[in-house]
Write a protein that holds these residues in place. Structure first.
Motif, PDB file in Angstrom:
ATOM      1  N   ARG A  20       0.960  -0.919   0.363  1.00  0.00           N
ATOM      2  CA  ARG A  20       0.024  -0.004  -0.436  1.00  0.00           C
ATOM      3  C   ARG A  20       1.218   1.386  -0.821  1.00  0.00           C
ATOM      4  O   ARG A  20       1.651   1.258   0.927  1.00  0.00           O
ATOM      5  N   VAL A  21       0.836   2.480  -1.134  1.00  0.00           N
ATOM      6  CA  VAL A  21       1.233   3.695  -1.439  1.00  0.00           C
ATOM      7  C   VAL A  21       0.610   4.839  -0.966  1.00  0.00           C
ATOM      8  O   VAL A  21      -0.574   4.534  -1.414  1.00  0.00           O
ATOM      9  N   ILE A  22       0.419   5.542   0.322  1.00  0.00           N
ATOM     10  CA  ILE A  22      -0.332   6.790   0.534  1.00  0.00           C
ATOM     11  C   ILE A  22       0.596   7.652  -0.303  1.00  0.00           C
ATOM     12  O   ILE A  22       1.132   7.919   0.198  1.00  0.00           O
ATOM     13  N   VAL A  23      -0.535   8.354  -1.164  1.00  0.00           N
ATOM     14  CA  VAL A  23       0.075   9.701  -1.479  1.00  0.00           C
ATOM     15  C   VAL A  23      -0.465  10.646  -1.854  1.00  0.00           C
ATOM     16  O   VAL A  23      -1.930  10.533  -2.087  1.00  0.00           O
ATOM     17  N   ASN A  24      -0.295  11.625  -1.443  1.00  0.00           N
ATOM     18  CA  ASN A  24      -1.141  13.622  -1.747  1.00  0.00           C
ATOM     19  C   ASN A  24      -1.181  13.476  -3.258  1.00  0.00           C
ATOM     20  O   ASN A  24      -0.341  14.020  -3.374  1.00  0.00           O
ATOM     21  N   THR A  25      -2.256  13.093  -3.618  1.00  0.00           N
ATOM     22  CA  THR A  25      -1.992  13.731  -5.611  1.00  0.00           C
ATOM     23  C   THR A  25      -1.868  14.854  -5.500  1.00  0.00           C
ATOM     24  O   THR A  25      -2.278  15.429  -6.336  1.00  0.00           O
TER      25      THR A  25
END
Length: 106
Positions: free
Chosen positions: A82-87
């Motif tokens: 799981r990669v959590i990204v601020n898009t």
């Protein structure tokens, strides 16, 4: 919070919708994400695979700016990364990355 800009070439393979070619993926690793990669022994290539070719994408239940990108990693027993990204940031900021023990992808 410290950030480190990362620009790496990403090579498309058969699962990529674009023709096979080299392209750049710009992103920023937060200090927390950088520490998580090291502490959890997660390879950058695995993180980039989940970032660029996720099998599942989810919105964060609390923060609309965050997106969760998930991909199985065959080299690590098909566990879900799981990669959590601020898009909303440009380039996107990687907030954290971890193997999600509770998540499976059929």
């Amino acid at each position: 919070m410290g950030v480190s800009p990362i620009m790496r070439p990403v090579v498309c393979d058969q699962s990529c919708s674009a023709p096979r070619q080299e392209r750049k993926m710009d992103y920023v690793l937060t200090e927390h994400a950088r520490d998580a990669l090291k502490k959890r022994h997660i390879q950058i290539a695995w993180m980039e695979r989940a970032l660029t070719r996720p099998e599942v994408t989810e919105t964060d239940p609390v923060d609309a700016d965050l997106e969760h990108r998930l991909a199985r990693i065959p080299e690590f027993g098909h566990r879900v990364l799981r990669v959590i990204v601020n898009t909303r940031r440009t380039p996107p900021h990687i907030v954290t990355v971890f193997f999600d023990r509770r998540r499976t992808i059929p």
